[in-house]
Structure formats: structure tokens, C-alpha cells
Design an enzyme around this catalytic site. Structure first.
Site, mmCIF file in Angstrom:
data_model
loop_
_atom_site.group_PDB
_atom_site.id
_atom_site.type_symbol
_atom_site.label_atom_id
_atom_site.label_comp_id
_atom_site.label_asym_id
_atom_site.label_seq_id
_atom_site.Cartn_x
_atom_site.Cartn_y
_atom_site.Cartn_z
ATOM 1 C CE1 TYR A 161 38.459 23.740 18.796
ATOM 2 C CE2 TYR A 161 37.653 21.664 17.889
ATOM 3 C CZ TYR A 161 38.521 22.748 17.840
ATOM 4 O OH TYR A 161 39.449 22.830 16.843
ATOM 5 C CG HIS A 162 33.612 19.799 25.525
ATOM 6 N ND1 HIS A 162 33.338 18.448 25.636
ATOM 7 C CD2 HIS A 162 32.857 20.243 24.489
ATOM 8 C CE1 HIS A 162 32.464 18.099 24.707
ATOM 9 N NE2 HIS A 162 32.155 19.170 23.999
#
Length: 238
Positions: A161-162
Site C-alpha cells: 500500500y505504497h
């Protein structure tokens, strides 16, 4: 990140510099349960029942997961429009492990992690061991072999989730992939800026949270400076 107890960074044999981080480890403690497995499946969008089967023999135990993260992946995903309808969700293809070097670095990270968690005194003191279960779908390979870990990685890899770089900063000429300039203004438009992680030319080596806050601070100052100049004021910061 909340829940992550330990982190580590180290290089790889493919890194351009031996002191440049290529692999990022984060250790998360868990009580192994069926609920835990289902939560992980939902969080990382893995196939239903996959992790439940994998942890079945260890349910009721205390444990931890080591997430082995590619700090500088060479694989690149795509974000495309599904249609001309602005309300329709875009098509997101992460294209994980499409570059062969990413798997090579990941396998190095797995071996380093195994050595750290099974051969060091710190982990021996707490009785840490690798699960004896084989990852579902990889049983045909010799357990813990390079082929096994290749199968394991390809069937369990997921996002951290980057996401970043979809509106990356660059020059207006000679850079077809650039979306914003050094002032974060969208090229070819007026009055429009992008100020978030999407403007990063490359993803940062570890979490994107702090760098994104810095981008926001810099971008807001750019806007203040612009309007100070437009309005003939010396400074709008105060």
C-alpha cells in the site's frame, strides 16, 4: 507503522552500491488463528482459503510474520482509464515480479531472513522456528528450495500500500512519462497541481508516509509563494 515491531534494511548483490538498501524487512507479531488467516486474506486480497490452509497446523501458537519488501522494484505497474466516464474505477495492474531482477533480489531477501530468524541467538532464545507447512500450491517443489520460494513468492506477493509515481515529476520536453513539473503543476494545463505521492519519480526506499507529508508541505509553500507574488505580497507563510 502500527503493529510493526522491528524493521531492517540491507543491500543485495544486484544493488548499484553495496551500501544502498534494496530489501526492507518488517516484523509483525501475531497470534495464529483462523480469524487471523481470514483477516490477512481480506487485507491482501489473496485467494480465499489459501492462508487458512497454510496456518492450519500452527493455530493456537504465538508467531510473527516477516514481510520481505523490495525497496527498489524494477517492475512497473500500469494505471489506465477504463472508459471516458470519470466515475468508473480505473484499471490497476501492479504487474508484480515482471522484471526478473526483482525475483532474484526477493530470493536473496528470503535467504537472509531465514538466516536471521533461525540461526541468530536472539531468535533462538525465544524458540523461533519456521513453520513446517508447505505453502498451498507449492507442494510439488522440494521444501525450502529456490524453486519452492519462487513459487511461494509468486503466489503470495502483494502490495504494501505504497503506490506512487502515477503522476511523476519530470521535464516537459523529452520525457513522455512526466505529468507535473518541478512546481508540481500539471503539464499542459493552468491552475492545476498534483501534491501527493503520485509525483515521486521513483518510490522511496521505505514507507511513503513521511515523504508524502514533506511533498505536501513543499507543495503548499509553492502555492503560497505563487499567490504572494501574484498579489504583490512579500510573504504569505505567516
Amino acid at each position: 507503522s502500527t503493529g510493526s515491531e522491528v524493521g531492517a534494511l540491507f543491500s543485495s548483490s544486484l544493488a548499484s552500491r553495496s551500501d544502498f538498501p534494496a530489501i526492507y524487512l518488517t516484523y509483525w507479531p501475531y497470534g495464529v488463528s483462523k480469524v487471523f488467516a481470514i483477516d490477512q486474506e481480506n487485507l491482501y486480497l489473496t485467494r480465499s482459503g489459501l492462508l487458512t490452509k497454510y496456518v492450519a497446523a500452527d493455530i493456537g501458537s504465538d508467531g510473527f510474520i516477516v514481510f520481505i519488501v523490495l525497496a527498489k522494484p524494477k517492475s512497473s505497474g500500469e494505471l489506465t482509464l477504463a472508459s471516458a466516464n470519470p466515475n468508473e474505477h480505473p484499471i490497476i495492474d501492479p504487474n508484480f515480479l515482471s522484471h526478473p531482477d526483482d525475483m532474484k533480489v526477493l530470493l536473496e531477501g528470503i535467504q537472509k531472513t531465514l538466516k536471521m530468524t533461525t540461526q541468530t541467538n536472539a531468535f533462538k532464545k525465544i524458540g523461533a522456528r519456521l513453520t513446517n507447512s508447505s505453502f498451498p500450491g507449492c507442494e510439488k517443489f522440494v521444501h525450502l528450495s529456490a524453486e519452492y520460494w519462487d513459487c511461494y513468492a509468486r503466489n503470495s506477493c502483494h502490495t504494501m500500500y505504497h503506490p506512487s509515481g502515477t503522476c511523476r515529476m519530470g521535464r516537459s520536453s523529452g520525457d513522455p512519462g512526466a505529468v507535473v513539473d518541478s512546481q508540481l503543476r500539471v503539464l499542459g494545463t493552468t491552475g492545476l497541481r498534483v501534491i501527493d505521492a503520485s509525483i515521486m519519480p521513483q518510490v522511496t526506499t521505505t514507507n511513503t508516509n513521511a515523504p508524502t507529508l514533506m511533498i505536501a508541505e513543499k507543495g503548499s509553500q509553492m502555492i503560497l509563494d505563487y499567490w504572494a507574488m501574484e498579489m504583490g505580497l512579500a510573504d504569505l507563510r505567516n
